[in-house]
Design a protein around this motif. Structure first.
Motif, PDB file in Angstrom:
ATOM      1  N   SER A 364       0.825  -1.215   0.000  1.00 55.41           N
ATOM      2  CA  SER A 364       0.000   0.000   0.000  1.00 55.41           C
ATOM      3  C   SER A 364       0.855   1.260   0.000  1.00 55.41           C
ATOM      4  CB  SER A 364      -0.919   0.016   1.230  1.00 55.41           C
ATOM      5  OG  SER A 364      -0.141   0.071   2.418  1.00 55.41           O
ATOM      6  N   SER A 365       2.178   1.104   0.102  1.00 53.18           N
ATOM      7  CA  SER A 365       3.084   2.241   0.141  1.00 53.18           C
ATOM      8  C   SER A 365       3.088   2.978  -1.200  1.00 53.18           C
ATOM      9  CB  SER A 365       4.497   1.757   0.461  1.00 53.18           C
ATOM     10  OG  SER A 365       5.461   2.704   0.068  1.00 53.18           O
ATOM     11  N   PRO A 366       2.873   4.304  -1.198  1.00 50.47           N
ATOM     12  CA  PRO A 366       2.972   5.077  -2.452  1.00 50.47           C
ATOM     13  C   PRO A 366       4.348   4.963  -3.092  1.00 50.47           C
ATOM     14  CG  PRO A 366       1.897   6.380  -0.752  1.00 50.47           C
ATOM     15  CD  PRO A 366       2.425   5.146  -0.071  1.00 50.47           C
ATOM     16  N   VAL A 367       5.410   4.855  -2.265  1.00 55.59           N
ATOM     17  CA  VAL A 367       6.756   4.717  -2.817  1.00 55.59           C
ATOM     18  C   VAL A 367       6.878   3.397  -3.576  1.00 55.59           C
ATOM     19  CG1 VAL A 367       9.205   4.473  -2.275  1.00 55.59           C
ATOM     20  CG2 VAL A 367       7.839   6.168  -1.063  1.00 55.59           C
ATOM     21  N   ALA A 368       6.394   2.307  -2.989  1.00 52.73           N
ATOM     22  CA  ALA A 368       6.476   1.001  -3.632  1.00 52.73           C
ATOM     23  C   ALA A 368       5.729   0.998  -4.958  1.00 52.73           C
ATOM     24  CB  ALA A 368       5.922  -0.078  -2.707  1.00 52.73           C
ATOM     25  N   ARG A 369       4.560   1.588  -4.977  1.00 54.79           N
ATOM     26  CA  ARG A 369       3.769   1.625  -6.217  1.00 54.79           C
ATOM     27  C   ARG A 369       4.450   2.495  -7.273  1.00 54.79           C
ATOM     28  NH1 ARG A 369      -0.943  -0.826  -6.054  1.00 54.79           N
ATOM     29  NH2 ARG A 369      -1.692  -1.556  -4.039  1.00 54.79           N
ATOM     30  N   HIS A 370       5.074   3.569  -6.838  1.00 53.90           N
ATOM     31  CA  HIS A 370       5.784   4.451  -7.761  1.00 53.90           C
ATOM     32  C   HIS A 370       6.991   3.718  -8.376  1.00 53.90           C
ATOM     33  CE1 HIS A 370       7.302   8.871  -8.409  1.00 53.90           C
ATOM     34  NE2 HIS A 370       7.404   8.144  -9.501  1.00 53.90           N
ATOM     35  N   LEU A 371       7.739   2.986  -7.541  1.00 54.67           N
ATOM     36  CA  LEU A 371       8.892   2.242  -8.032  1.00 54.67           C
ATOM     37  C   LEU A 371       8.470   1.173  -9.038  1.00 54.67           C
ATOM     38  CD1 LEU A 371      10.749   1.783  -4.626  1.00 54.67           C
ATOM     39  CD2 LEU A 371      11.429   3.317  -6.481  1.00 54.67           C
ATOM     40  N   ALA A 372       7.365   0.499  -8.756  1.00 61.37           N
ATOM     41  CA  ALA A 372       6.866  -0.518  -9.683  1.00 61.37           C
ATOM     42  C   ALA A 372       6.470   0.108 -11.009  1.00 61.37           C
ATOM     43  CB  ALA A 372       5.673  -1.248  -9.057  1.00 61.37           C
ATOM     44  N   LEU A 373       5.846   1.282 -10.959  1.00 55.41           N
ATOM     45  CA  LEU A 373       5.473   1.981 -12.194  1.00 55.41           C
ATOM     46  C   LEU A 373       6.720   2.355 -12.992  1.00 55.41           C
ATOM     47  CD1 LEU A 373       2.784   4.692 -12.633  1.00 55.41           C
ATOM     48  CD2 LEU A 373       5.090   5.168 -13.431  1.00 55.41           C
TER      49      LEU A 373
END
Length: 483
Positions: A364-373
């Protein structure tokens, strides 16, 4: 032939009230321009560089930075597709500006014309030349800047056939200061690498004329080679038959306002008053496709230009790449090196973040989702590079994980990236033990990255490691599948 103004208004917002996610969703991802206020209140430049009556403090520049050598454009002389440039010291530039100002005031009182050209200081690498003088802080919404983060630690282009100084300021970053008197201007253009840019008015006023990417073909000639130089000239309908169909967005930028210029928007800019501005060019996961599309187009043009010597050239592809770098600022090999290092940066931090969160719902971390993108964006470009027939095999760049993680400059890049993403997503509680984080998970990955195919496989491998190690939602794998 006059220009048509229309097509809506460029929004003007209080930057303090815009979150990073809102800026991404409404402007960066949609590639739309916007003007932001309230982001320059604490800048040293806004105090030191401006007099009490709001004019450029030219004597301050002459006194403190006068010996710096800068590029100055003569706004009255065209040279190829740009204005003629000369090199001079800041002191010489200031002296010329002040003399011109005195002459204009004198001529105004006698109604005489001043036929002396207006000079415009451009592309001054001020922040790199004076790192201890902190003139400004990059606003958080512009900090996801892969280009300048990378250039703080690596060269974008290395020519093995020529000597290059490691401390050469002229090719070290894309952070600039511009200074110009009223009447100075910049001809019609789209920004380098088709990057994003932001431009902050420390003092003065600018008029911007924008053309959306959907209409940019209209400012080119019949062969799609030459571009209109000045949209206020009497543009030849014979040479530029589509120009009369263009519809322009006009925007006036005031003092202490920052304008966001998206990728691929052609624009022409005029200083309505004596002006100082700070400009950055940058790209990231949201506009990598613009960079690749430009490189591919320029590569095809470079190859076509010398096609008749292919059979007698010992290294035709190498010559094409050298010409591409000379014309565009980097070539396929440079861009591939850039993408390879940033793929590893994103994977390192993504794996570290998972360990740092321990039993929390890390996905749910915005950082994790950003890195995946980011990794999805990189893989998409690698797949496109892989499809270019002339580029089969190695790209002349070899990245071994262990050796790369032993590189102090790479670790500094990781740490800077880590801090930046923590700040923009307000998740600064986690720390980065970069090398340890990755080697524990990738000790069985002994392949090197030397081609786009290798890069695609590496990102797939990283996604598989998530799938095999963690029971939570595999955000990287789901992003790759969606992509």
């Amino acid at each position: 032939m006059g220009i048509r103004i229309g097509g809506g208004q460029i929004e003007k917002l209080n930057g303090k009230e815009v979150s990073y996610s809102e800026f991404v969703e409404k402007y960066m991802a949609k590639n739309q321009p916007v003007v932001l206020t309230g982001l320059m209140d604490d800048w040293r430049a806004c105090k030191d560089w401006v007099t009490e009556n709001g004019q450029p403090n030219l004597l301050f520049f002459s006194t403190h930075f006068g010996k710096s050598k800068v590029q100055v454009a003569d706004c009255g002389i065209r040279e190829f597709t740009d204005q003629k440039r000369v090199e001079m010291s800041v002191s010489e530039f200031v002296k010329n500006w002040l003399e011109n100002s005195i002459m204009e005031n004198s001529n105004a009182s006698t109604n005489e014309a001043n036929d002396k050209s207006v000079l415009y200081l451009k592309d001054w690498h001020f922040a790199k030349e004076y790192p201890e003088y902190v003139a400004y802080r990059t606003p958080l919404i512009f900090c996801d800047d892969w280009l300048n983060m990378y250039l703080d630690h690596f060269r974008l282009h290395k020519d093995p056939e020529s000597y290059q100084k490691d401390n050469d300021i002229c090719c070290s970053d894309y952070r600039f200061v511009y200074m110009g008197a009223k009447g100075s201007w910049t001809p019609l253009h789209a920004d380098v690498f088709r990057s994003y840019s932001w431009s902050a008015n420390v003092c003065g006023k600018k008029k911007w004329l924008f053309l959306s990417p959907s209409q940019c073909h209209l400012v080119f000639d019949r062969n799609l080679k030459g571009c209109v130089y000045n949209i206020f000239d009497d543009v030849s309908e014979t040479d530029f038959p589509g120009f009369k169909k263009t519809l322009w967005l006009e925007c006036t930028q005031e003092q202490n306002e920052i304008i966001f210029v998206p990728s691929g928007w052609y624009h022409q800019v005029h200083n309505l008053e004596d002006t100082i501005s700070i400009n950055h060019n940058w790209f990231n996961g949201y506009n990598l496709s613009w960079v690749w599309d430009l490189l591919l187009r320029d590569y095809n043009e470079a190859k076509e230009y010398i096609e008749d010597i292919r059979d007698i050239c010992d290294d035709f592809e190498g010559l094409c790449q050298r010409n591409l770098a000379a014309n565009t600022g980097m070539n396929f090999y440079d861009f591939f090196s850039f993408l390879s290092r940033f793929s590893l940066v994103n994977v390192v931090i993504l794996f570290h973040l998972r360990r740092d969160y321990e039993n929390q719902i890390w996905s749910s971390s915005p950082v994790a989702r950003h890195l995946a993108l980011n990794l999805v964006s990189i893989q998409k470009i690698a797949l496109k590079m892989k499809s270019v027939n002339d580029l089969a095999g190695s790209f002349g760049f070899f990245m071994y994980l262990k050796e790369t993680l032993d590189d102090p400059e790479f670790l500094k890049l990781c740490m800077g990236f880590c801090r930046t993403y923590g700040m923009i997503h307000e998740e600064e509680k986690w720390t980065c033990e970069i090398k340890k984080a990755l080697m524990l998970d990738f000790e069985d990955y002994d392949s090197l990255i030397s081609s786009p195919e290798d890069l695609v496989k590496f990102i797939d491998f990283a996604a598989g490691k998530f799938s095999g190690n963690f029971s939570e939602e595999n955000i990287l794998l789901s992003r790759l599948e969606d992509g």
